[in-house]
Design a protein around this motif. Structure first.
Motif, mmCIF file in Angstrom:
data_model
loop_
_atom_site.group_PDB
_atom_site.id
_atom_site.type_symbol
_atom_site.label_atom_id
_atom_site.label_comp_id
_atom_site.label_asym_id
_atom_site.label_seq_id
_atom_site.Cartn_x
_atom_site.Cartn_y
_atom_site.Cartn_z
ATOM 1 N N THR A 123 -6.011 -30.858 -0.816
ATOM 2 C CA THR A 123 -5.383 -31.422 -1.616
ATOM 3 C C THR A 123 -3.969 -30.907 -1.655
ATOM 4 O O THR A 123 -3.833 -29.843 -1.320
ATOM 5 N N PRO A 124 -2.901 -31.672 -2.106
ATOM 6 C CA PRO A 124 -1.542 -31.109 -2.216
ATOM 7 C C PRO A 124 -1.550 -29.999 -3.416
ATOM 8 O O PRO A 124 -0.937 -28.760 -2.809
ATOM 9 N N GLY A 125 -2.322 -29.921 -4.280
ATOM 10 C CA GLY A 125 -2.358 -28.789 -5.230
ATOM 11 C C GLY A 125 -2.974 -27.493 -4.654
ATOM 12 O O GLY A 125 -2.553 -26.626 -4.698
ATOM 13 N N THR A 126 -3.999 -27.880 -3.542
ATOM 14 C CA THR A 126 -4.941 -26.568 -2.999
ATOM 15 C C THR A 126 -3.799 -25.918 -1.936
ATOM 16 O O THR A 126 -3.672 -24.789 -1.955
ATOM 17 N N ARG A 127 -2.964 -26.834 -1.297
ATOM 18 C CA ARG A 127 -2.075 -26.472 -0.429
ATOM 19 C C ARG A 127 -1.004 -25.381 -1.090
ATOM 20 O O ARG A 127 -0.697 -24.405 -0.659
ATOM 21 N N ASP A 128 -0.626 -25.984 -2.082
ATOM 22 C CA ASP A 128 0.566 -25.144 -2.947
ATOM 23 C C ASP A 128 0.002 -23.851 -3.437
ATOM 24 O O ASP A 128 0.567 -22.896 -3.313
ATOM 25 N N LEU A 129 -1.209 -23.998 -3.941
ATOM 26 C CA LEU A 129 -1.720 -22.571 -4.419
ATOM 27 C C LEU A 129 -2.105 -21.611 -3.210
ATOM 28 O O LEU A 129 -1.960 -20.591 -3.416
ATOM 29 N N CYS A 130 -2.619 -22.260 -2.085
ATOM 30 C CA CYS A 130 -2.813 -21.519 -1.021
ATOM 31 C C CYS A 130 -1.739 -20.831 -0.461
ATOM 32 O O CYS A 130 -1.786 -19.741 -0.119
ATOM 33 N N GLU A 131 -0.398 -21.414 -0.638
ATOM 34 C CA GLU A 131 0.519 -20.765 -0.039
ATOM 35 C C GLU A 131 1.037 -19.585 -1.148
ATOM 36 O O GLU A 131 1.812 -18.817 -0.613
ATOM 37 N N ILE A 132 0.675 -19.588 -2.170
ATOM 38 C CA ILE A 132 0.831 -18.485 -3.016
ATOM 39 C C ILE A 132 -0.323 -17.352 -2.837
ATOM 40 O O ILE A 132 -0.018 -16.265 -2.635
ATOM 41 N N LEU A 133 -1.505 -17.852 -2.945
ATOM 42 C CA LEU A 133 -2.805 -16.821 -3.114
ATOM 43 C C LEU A 133 -2.856 -16.164 -1.855
ATOM 44 O O LEU A 133 -3.224 -14.959 -1.649
ATOM 45 N N LEU A 134 -2.948 -16.651 -0.462
ATOM 46 C CA LEU A 134 -3.422 -16.169 0.744
ATOM 47 C C LEU A 134 -2.365 -15.116 1.041
ATOM 48 O O LEU A 134 -2.741 -13.813 1.607
ATOM 49 N N PRO A 135 -0.980 -15.300 1.078
ATOM 50 C CA PRO A 135 -0.147 -14.370 1.416
ATOM 51 C C PRO A 135 -0.381 -13.043 0.577
ATOM 52 O O PRO A 135 -0.241 -11.872 0.781
ATOM 53 N N ASP A 136 -0.482 -13.314 -0.872
ATOM 54 C CA ASP A 136 -0.692 -12.397 -1.885
ATOM 55 C C ASP A 136 -2.007 -11.403 -1.476
ATOM 56 O O ASP A 136 -1.927 -10.358 -1.813
ATOM 57 N N SER A 137 -2.861 -12.165 -1.228
ATOM 58 C CA SER A 137 -4.326 -11.493 -0.534
ATOM 59 C C SER A 137 -4.117 -10.589 0.338
ATOM 60 O O SER A 137 -4.497 -9.528 0.271
ATOM 61 N N GLY A 138 -3.259 -11.003 1.427
ATOM 62 C CA GLY A 138 -2.924 -10.212 2.383
ATOM 63 C C GLY A 138 -2.026 -8.705 2.017
ATOM 64 O O GLY A 138 -2.255 -7.703 2.487
ATOM 65 N N HIS A 139 -1.176 -9.386 1.060
ATOM 66 C CA HIS A 139 -0.264 -8.263 0.413
ATOM 67 C C HIS A 139 -1.242 -7.151 -0.174
ATOM 68 O O HIS A 139 -1.070 -5.751 -0.059
ATOM 69 N N ILE A 140 -2.238 -7.574 -0.923
ATOM 70 C CA ILE A 140 -2.954 -6.606 -1.808
ATOM 71 C C ILE A 140 -3.847 -5.651 -0.806
ATOM 72 O O ILE A 140 -4.124 -4.572 -0.829
ATOM 73 N N GLN A 141 -4.324 -6.557 0.196
ATOM 74 C CA GLN A 141 -5.182 -5.585 1.284
ATOM 75 C C GLN A 141 -4.227 -4.776 1.925
ATOM 76 O O GLN A 141 -4.730 -3.668 2.100
ATOM 77 N N GLU A 142 -3.226 -4.853 2.101
ATOM 78 C CA GLU A 142 -2.237 -4.074 2.783
ATOM 79 C C GLU A 142 -2.113 -2.989 1.819
ATOM 80 O O GLU A 142 -2.254 -1.734 2.555
ATOM 81 N N GLU A 143 -1.656 -3.315 0.646
ATOM 82 C CA GLU A 143 -1.497 -2.151 -0.457
ATOM 83 C C GLU A 143 -2.724 -1.166 -0.677
ATOM 84 O O GLU A 143 -2.559 0.054 -0.655
ATOM 85 N N ASP A 144 -3.832 -1.737 -0.834
ATOM 86 C CA ASP A 144 -4.925 -1.209 -1.202
ATOM 87 C C ASP A 144 -5.402 -0.222 0.216
ATOM 88 O O ASP A 144 -5.818 0.951 0.151
#
Length: 454
Positions: free
Chosen positions: A87-108
Motif C-alpha cells: 500500500t502507499p502507506g507501507t511504501r512510505d514507511l519502508c522508505e524510512i525503515l529499511l535504510p534506517d535498518s541498514g544504518h543500524i546494522q552498519e553501526e552495530d
C-alpha cells in the motif's frame, strides 16, 4: 494442480514472516521479514532461502514493520529483480525503515569491530544503507481494495488491517483458490489506528496469533502511563521507553501530549524522541490523514510534544541534561539501536524506570527485562538492572485472542483450512484450538519450512 504454501518464517515464532505461494511453477512471496529474538532465530537471517531470488515472480508486503519487510533489501541484494507490491502507506514507511535498518546494522557492526566483542572478524552487517536504498525502487504501491496482478493471472487485493499506517490483510486468488493473509491485525479500539476492515471470503486463511492466548486489559494507555511517568518525575529519575519506531512511538507521543494537555504531567517535563526513523514516521501521519484516528491538530501535537533527536551527538548529549526526563528510543524489544546506549546509561540507578510498551519476543533484551533479569547483556558486557521495570498492558497494536476470533468469524462462508502463524508456540496452539472448537474449521500451526496444499 494444487496451490502450495511454504512457511519460511513466522511459523512457531512472531518474527521473520515469509510465506511462499507456488502454483504451476510460479512463486509469490508474501512478506519478507527479519527474524528477531533468540540467536538461533537471528541466524536464520543469514541462511539462503530455498529458491533463487531471481526465480521469484513477485513479493507482496502486508506492512512495513521489519519482521515483515526487513529481509527485502537482502533479497534484492541476492538477485530479486521483480516488484514488491504494497500500500502507499507501507511504501512510505519502508522508505524510512529499511535504510534506517541498514544504518543500524552498519553501526552495530562497526561498534562490535571497534570493541572486539563479535565472534566474527570482521563483524559484517546483514545489509547496508546502500543495499536498502537500492531495494526501494522495487516497491510498487496499490491503494487498498483495488485489485492488482502481482503475477500474470494472479489476482490480489489489500484490506485495511489497522495496526500501523498502511498495514493490510491480503487476498490472493490463484488456481481457483482464495488465500487470505491476515497480516498483523490491529485492535478495534486502538488509540490511534482505525479498526481492521471486514475480511473477504476465502478458501484458506493464514492468521497471525501474537496474542492468540490472551486478552488485553481494559486499561487506557493514557491512564496507565500517567502514574508511571508521574512517579519517576517525582523522584528525579529518567524514564527510558524502548519503542517501535512505527506505531508504538506515535501512540506514546499521543498519550504524553494528552497527559500534558490534561495537566496530568508537568509541561516542563523534558521528553526526547531519539530515533530518526520514529521522527520521520511521526511526520508521515500528517501525510496520511484519514488513514488513522488523529486529526491535523493532534498530528501537530505529536511533532511538538518531544524534542526530536536526530544525530548521534544529540543523542549522547541527553545524558548531560540532569533532572527528570523521558526518553523514547528505538527499538521496541531493545534488540538494537540507540536505546541500548540509554539502557547502559540509566539501568544502574534505582531512581530510573524502563517502560516496556508491548510484546517482548523470547530471547530479546526486552523479554529479559520483563522477566525480572538482574543484568542485561549489551555490547558484550553485563549491565546490572537496578532501575524499576514496568510493562504496559494497554499499548499493544495487535488484536488479542478475542478480537482475532471476532475477525475470523466475520469471514464470509467457511474456509477449508486455517494456518495459525506469527506467534509463539503456546499462543499459536491456543488460537488453533479455539478455531477448531468454536468455528469447526480445520486449523493447524505449521512448522518452519513445511509446505501445505490448499
Amino acid at each position: 494442480m494444487s496451490v502450495n504454501i511454504t512457511f519460511l518464517g513466522g511459523a512457531g515464532t512472531v518474527t521473520g514472516s515469509k510465506f511462499l505461494v507456488q502454483f504451476e511453477g510460479q512463486r509469490l512471496l508474501v512478506d519478507c521479514g527479519l527474524f528477531q529474538g533468540y540467536k538461533a532465530l537471528r541466524l536464520r537471517n543469514r541462511v539462503p532461502l530455498p529458491f533463487e531470488p531471481h526465480h521469484l515472480g513477485a513479493v507482496v508486503l502486508t506492512h512495513a514493520h521489519l519482521d515483515h519487510s526487513g529481509h527485502f533489501p537482502l533479497l534484492v541484494k541476492e538477485g530479486f529483480k521483480g516488484k514488491a507490491w504494497c500500500t502507499p502507506g507501507t511504501r512510505d514507511l519502508c522508505e524510512i525503515l529499511l535504510p534506517d535498518s541498514g544504518h543500524i546494522q552498519e553501526e552495530d557492526a562497526a561498534f562490535a569491530n571497534r570493541h572486539g566483542f563479535s565472534k566474527h572478524s570482521p563483524a559484517l552487517p546483514l545489509y547496508t544503507v546502500d543495499d536498502a536504498q537500492r531495494c526501494l525502487k522495487h516497491l510498487h504501491a496499490v491503494p487498498p481494495l483495488r485489485e492488482f496482478e502481482p503475477i500474470r493471472g494472479w489476482k490480489a487485493r489489500f484490506y485495511g488491517a489497522g495496526h500501523i499506517l498502511g498495514a493490510s490483510s491480503l487476498l490472493v486468488e490463484v488456481g481457483g483458490k482464495k488465500l487470505l493473509f491476515s497480516g498483523d491485525l490491529g485492535r478495534p479500539d486502538d488509540l490511534i489506528m482505525l479498526p481492521p476492515d471486514p475480511p473477504p471470503g476465502a478458501d484458506a486463511v493464514i492468521v497471525e496469533s501474537t496474542y492468540g492466548d490472551r486478552l488485553h486489559p481494559k486499561d487506557n494507555l493514557v491512564d496507565e502511563l500517567a502514574p508511571l511517568l508521574d512517579k519517576v518525575a517525582a523522584r528525579g529519575g529518567t524514564a527510558v521507553v524502548p519503542v517501535f519506531a512505527v506505531g508504538r512511538a506515535q501512540a506514546l507521543l499521543h498519550a504524553v501530549a494528552e497527559l500534558k494537555r490534561q495537566h496530568r504531567l508537568p509541561h516542563a517535563l523534558p521528553v526526547y524522541l531519539d530515533s530518526p526513523m520514529a521522527i520521520h514516521s511521526t511526520e508521515a501521519f500528517t501525510r496520511h490523514l484519514g488513514e488513522h484516528r488523529l486529526n491535523a491538530a493532534q498530528c501537530n501535537a505529536l511533532a511538538h510534544v518531544a524534542q526530536m533527536v536526530r544525530t548521534p551527538d544529540e543523542s549522547k548529549a541527553i545524558a548531560t541534561h540532569h533532572g527528570p526526563k523521558v526518553i523514547l528510543a528505538a527499538s521496541g524489544m531493545a534488540t538494537g539501536g540507540r536505546v541500548l546506549h540509554h539502557l547502559v546509561q540509566y539501568l544502574g540507578d534505582h531512581r530510573n524506570l524502563v517502560v516496556l510498551t508491548g510484546y517482548q519476543a523470547p530471547g530479546t533484551r526486552g523479554a529479559t527485562l520483563a522477566d525480572g533479569g538482574a543484568s542485561l547483556r549489551i555490547h558484550g558486557q553485563d549491565v546490572a538492572v537496578r532501575a524499576e521495570v514496568a510493562q504496559l498492558q494497554s499499548a499493544s497494536a495487535h488484536a488479542d485472542a478475542g478480537q482475532l476470533m471476532q475477525w475470523l468469524r466475520a469471514i464470509p462462508g467457511q474456509p477449508h483450512r486455517a494456518f495459525v502463524v506469527h506467534g509463539d508456540l503456546e499462543a499459536s496452539d491456543c488460537l488453533r484450538r479455539r478455531i477448531e472448537n468454536e468455528l469447526h474449521w480445520h486449523a493447524m500451526a505449521p512448522e518452519h519450512g513445511s509446505t501445505w496444499a490448499v
